[in-house]
Design a protein around this motif. Structure first.
Motif, PDB file in Angstrom:
ATOM      1  N   MET A   1       0.849  -1.199   0.000  1.00  0.00           N
ATOM      2  CA  MET A   1       0.000   0.000   0.000  1.00  0.00           C
ATOM      3  C   MET A   1       0.881   1.245   0.000  1.00  0.00           C
ATOM      4  O   MET A   1       1.993   1.213   0.540  1.00  0.00           O
ATOM      5  CB  MET A   1      -0.918  -0.016   1.229  1.00  0.00           C
ATOM      6  N   THR A   2       0.406   2.300  -0.604  1.00  0.00           N
ATOM      7  CA  THR A   2       1.144   3.562  -0.667  1.00  0.00           C
ATOM      8  C   THR A   2       0.566   4.525   0.362  1.00  0.00           C
ATOM      9  O   THR A   2      -0.648   4.672   0.464  1.00  0.00           O
ATOM     10  CB  THR A   2       1.034   4.175  -2.072  1.00  0.00           C
ATOM     11  N   SER A  19       5.792   9.997  -0.746  1.00  0.00           N
ATOM     12  CA  SER A  19       4.981   8.781  -0.703  1.00  0.00           C
ATOM     13  C   SER A  19       5.909   7.591  -0.509  1.00  0.00           C
ATOM     14  O   SER A  19       6.982   7.528  -1.131  1.00  0.00           O
ATOM     15  CB  SER A  19       4.214   8.603  -2.012  1.00  0.00           C
ATOM     16  N   ILE A  20       5.505   6.643   0.340  1.00  0.00           N
ATOM     17  CA  ILE A  20       6.277   5.411   0.536  1.00  0.00           C
ATOM     18  C   ILE A  20       5.308   4.235   0.475  1.00  0.00           C
ATOM     19  O   ILE A  20       4.091   4.420   0.526  1.00  0.00           O
ATOM     20  CB  ILE A  20       7.036   5.404   1.891  1.00  0.00           C
ATOM     21  N   THR A  21       5.875   3.025   0.392  1.00  0.00           N
ATOM     22  CA  THR A  21       4.994   1.843   0.383  1.00  0.00           C
ATOM     23  C   THR A  21       5.243   1.028   1.653  1.00  0.00           C
ATOM     24  O   THR A  21       6.340   1.044   2.219  1.00  0.00           O
ATOM     25  CB  THR A  21       5.258   0.951  -0.846  1.00  0.00           C
ATOM     26  N   ALA A 119      13.786  -6.804   3.423  1.00  0.00           N
ATOM     27  CA  ALA A 119      13.400  -7.217   2.071  1.00  0.00           C
ATOM     28  C   ALA A 119      12.361  -6.267   1.481  1.00  0.00           C
ATOM     29  O   ALA A 119      12.138  -6.242   0.271  1.00  0.00           O
ATOM     30  CB  ALA A 119      12.830  -8.637   2.121  1.00  0.00           C
ATOM     31  N   ASP A 120      11.712  -5.482   2.329  1.00  0.00           N
ATOM     32  CA  ASP A 120      10.681  -4.552   1.839  1.00  0.00           C
ATOM     33  C   ASP A 120      11.330  -3.410   1.055  1.00  0.00           C
ATOM     34  O   ASP A 120      12.435  -2.971   1.375  1.00  0.00           O
ATOM     35  CB  ASP A 120       9.914  -3.919   3.010  1.00  0.00           C
ATOM     36  N   ALA A 121      10.575  -2.862   0.076  1.00  0.00           N
ATOM     37  CA  ALA A 121      11.054  -1.680  -0.645  1.00  0.00           C
ATOM     38  C   ALA A 121      11.157  -0.511   0.335  1.00  0.00           C
ATOM     39  O   ALA A 121      10.326  -0.408   1.247  1.00  0.00           O
ATOM     40  CB  ALA A 121      10.055  -1.338  -1.754  1.00  0.00           C
ATOM     41  N   PRO A 122      12.201   0.309   0.202  1.00  0.00           N
ATOM     42  CA  PRO A 122      13.256   0.336  -0.826  1.00  0.00           C
ATOM     43  C   PRO A 122      14.511  -0.445  -0.430  1.00  0.00           C
ATOM     44  O   PRO A 122      15.592  -0.115  -0.914  1.00  0.00           O
ATOM     45  CB  PRO A 122      13.548   1.838  -0.924  1.00  0.00           C
ATOM     46  N   GLY A 123      14.387  -1.470   0.447  1.00  0.00           N
ATOM     47  CA  GLY A 123      15.544  -2.245   0.879  1.00  0.00           C
ATOM     48  C   GLY A 123      16.015  -1.879   2.272  1.00  0.00           C
ATOM     49  O   GLY A 123      16.890  -2.532   2.841  1.00  0.00           O
ATOM     50  N   HIS A 124      15.444  -0.813   2.833  1.00  0.00           N
ATOM     51  CA  HIS A 124      15.733  -0.459   4.224  1.00  0.00           C
ATOM     52  C   HIS A 124      14.441   0.020   4.874  1.00  0.00           C
ATOM     53  O   HIS A 124      13.520   0.470   4.192  1.00  0.00           O
ATOM     54  CB  HIS A 124      16.843   0.594   4.332  1.00  0.00           C
ATOM     55  N   GLN A 131       2.087   7.477   7.921  1.00  0.00           N
ATOM     56  CA  GLN A 131       0.703   7.239   8.343  1.00  0.00           C
ATOM     57  C   GLN A 131       0.476   5.855   8.949  1.00  0.00           C
ATOM     58  O   GLN A 131      -0.375   5.692   9.825  1.00  0.00           O
ATOM     59  CB  GLN A 131      -0.242   7.425   7.141  1.00  0.00           C
ATOM     60  N   GLN A 132       1.193   4.849   8.447  1.00  0.00           N
ATOM     61  CA  GLN A 132       0.985   3.480   8.920  1.00  0.00           C
ATOM     62  C   GLN A 132       2.312   2.741   8.936  1.00  0.00           C
ATOM     63  O   GLN A 132       3.257   3.126   8.243  1.00  0.00           O
ATOM     64  CB  GLN A 132       0.017   2.735   7.985  1.00  0.00           C
ATOM     65  N   ILE A 133       2.348   1.656   9.723  1.00  0.00           N
ATOM     66  CA  ILE A 133       3.534   0.795   9.725  1.00  0.00           C
ATOM     67  C   ILE A 133       3.075  -0.644   9.922  1.00  0.00           C
ATOM     68  O   ILE A 133       2.035  -0.890  10.559  1.00  0.00           O
ATOM     69  CB  ILE A 133       4.557   1.240  10.802  1.00  0.00           C
ATOM     70  N   VAL A 134       3.831  -1.576   9.346  1.00  0.00           N
ATOM     71  CA  VAL A 134       3.545  -3.007   9.465  1.00  0.00           C
ATOM     72  C   VAL A 134       4.695  -3.641  10.238  1.00  0.00           C
ATOM     73  O   VAL A 134       5.857  -3.526   9.833  1.00  0.00           O
ATOM     74  CB  VAL A 134       3.427  -3.664   8.072  1.00  0.00           C
ATOM     75  N   VAL A 135       4.382  -4.271  11.385  1.00  0.00           N
ATOM     76  CA  VAL A 135       5.431  -4.794  12.271  1.00  0.00           C
ATOM     77  C   VAL A 135       5.031  -6.189  12.768  1.00  0.00           C
ATOM     78  O   VAL A 135       3.872  -6.406  13.141  1.00  0.00           O
ATOM     79  CB  VAL A 135       5.639  -3.853  13.477  1.00  0.00           C
ATOM     80  N   ASP A 136       6.000  -7.107  12.791  1.00  0.00           N
ATOM     81  CA  ASP A 136       5.761  -8.429  13.366  1.00  0.00           C
ATOM     82  C   ASP A 136       5.348  -8.264  14.834  1.00  0.00           C
ATOM     83  O   ASP A 136       5.945  -7.479  15.575  1.00  0.00           O
ATOM     84  CB  ASP A 136       7.045  -9.262  13.274  1.00  0.00           C
ATOM     85  N   GLU A 137       4.353  -9.044  15.264  1.00  0.00           N
ATOM     86  CA  GLU A 137       3.793  -8.822  16.602  1.00  0.00           C
ATOM     87  C   GLU A 137       4.820  -8.991  17.726  1.00  0.00           C
ATOM     88  O   GLU A 137       4.648  -8.444  18.811  1.00  0.00           O
ATOM     89  CB  GLU A 137       2.584  -9.721  16.866  1.00  0.00           C
TER      90      GLU A 137
END
Ligand code: NAP
Ligand code: ZN
Ligand code: ZN
Length: 349
Positions: A1-2, A19-21, A119-124, A131-137
């Motif tokens: 998601m962007t 903008s980031i993904t 492994a996520d774009a852009p590599g770091h 606005q949002q972040i995805v993190v392992d629980e």
């Protein structure tokens, strides 16, 4: 998601909207809508490439609080709607002795919340000015403070744990006399936490204007470190010193204040080295000079729960994301009491 974020494309460029993904949440991931993000001095060091190895674009921010908006199928600890935090760590090897001890901060493969390899774009990794972040629980913290305190909880995720971890490791508590040097974001939390742990706190500041404010934070004594008489009055009297200063300075002036067997722990991380201390300042009283890096996930949860129980939050000044460059200048001038926090709703425009 962007999504929308604030960051820099080079060390000599100001931060700007970009903008980031974010990756699609996996089975063990938590998707968090970020409500607020604290502004740490490390963000300045990193985004301005003062430390080695900054990867661009750089989106700083590791004092993240918000609400869970979705969870992967294997997530058991969190559900949509929960108030959560993310600090400086979003991954580690999970297998080494440090990870096994809950000290992921010392894992050789610790992945920082920004500027870490992924492994996520852009590599770091890209941090919390977004606005949002995805993190392992495994790396998500539960927040038990009231929701109206949420913005002031954000700085606990770095300033809080970075001061809590050494205060606990060096067993600060009743009967001890403890110095906190530098009353910025970290230092003001160090004073609050050391006071709550029941110790006698001496605050050291270069700013005469912070003398009364430091007492209000919980300091029993305040020393303006530019005043030689005030410094001399503390000679040989402190059990422990937590030094948070973000710039090179004379460490001997503070080592001389430690008792026999006292320790000074450095958490401030200036871009250029301190002058090396005099060996005699260490050996004559068997003193120690140490360092400490943020804290592990279990002790971060312990600190958050302690703060919720004791009604401890940071003293903050809220800003919009587009005020970040001016906020950095004010921090460099010591002109914030005591932590800027970004209202991430301002990223929507
Ligand atoms: P901050 O809010 O800018 O506070 C730093 C304080 O240091 C200032 O308020 C000031 O306090 C004092 N200071 C004295 N002389 C200074 C000078 N020449 N330049 C800058 N500050 C000076 O910073 P922070 O967010 O608390 O971070 C402090 C340091 O800790 C930074 O280097 C940061 O990168 C580092 N850090 C380390 C860790 C870790 O894990 N070890 C974690 C987070 C941050 P007075 O006005 O009271 O003198
Ligand atoms: Zn930090
Ligand atoms: Zn590990």
């Amino acid at each position: 998601m962007t999504i929308q974020a604030y960051g820099a494309h080079a060390g000599d460029k100001p931060l700007e909207a970009m903008s980031i993904t974010r990756r699609t949440p996996g089975a063990s991931d938590v998707l968090i809508d970020i409500a607020f993000c604290g502004v740490c001095h490390s963000d300045i060091h990193q985004v301005r490439a003062e430390w080695a190895g900054t990867l661009f674009p750089c989106v700083p921010g590791h004092e993240i609080v918000g609400r869970v908006s979705a969870v992967g199928g294997d997530v058991s600890g969190f559900k949509p709607g929960d108030l959560v935090g993310v600090g400086c760590i979003v991954d580690s090897c999970r297998e080494c002795a440090e990870c096994a001890d809950g000290l992921e901060n010392y894992c050789n493969h610790m992945v920082g919340t920004y500027n870490g390899r992924t492994a996520d774009a852009p590599g770091h990794t890209l941090g919390g000015y977004s606005q949002q972040i995805v993190v392992d629980e495994r790396y998500v913290l539960r927040i038990r403070h009231a929701e109206d305190q949420l913005a002031a909880v954000a700085p606990l995720l770095c300033a809080g744990i970075t001061t809590w971890s050494p205060l606990r490791h060096w067993k600060v508590g009743p009967g001890k006399k403890v110095g906190v040097v530098g009353i910025g974001g970290l230092g003001h939390m160090g004073i609050k936490l050391a006071h709550a742990l029941g110790t006698h706190v001496v605050a050291f500041t270069t700013s005469e204007s912070k003398r009364d404010a430091a007492r209000a934070l919980g300091a029993d004594e305040v020393v303006v470190s530019r005043n030689p008489d005030e410094m001399a009055a503390q000679a040989g009297s402190l059990d422990f010193i937590l030094n948070t200063v973000a710039a090179p300075h004379d460490l001997d002036a503070f080592l001389a204040l430690l008792k026999r067997d006292g320790t000074m722990t450095l958490v401030g991380a200036p871009a250029t080295p301190h002058p090396s201390p005099q060996v005699f300042n260490l050996i004559m009283k068997r003193r120690s000079l140490a360092g400490s890096l943020i804290g592990g996930i279990p002790e971060t949860q312990e600190m958050l729960d302690f703060c919720a129980e004791h009604g401890i939050v940071a003293d903050i000044e809220m800003i919009r994301a587009d005020e970040i460059n001016a906020a950095y200048e004010r921090m460099l001038n010591g002109d914030v009491k005591y932590r800027f926090v970004i209202d991430n709703a301002s990223l929507a425009g």
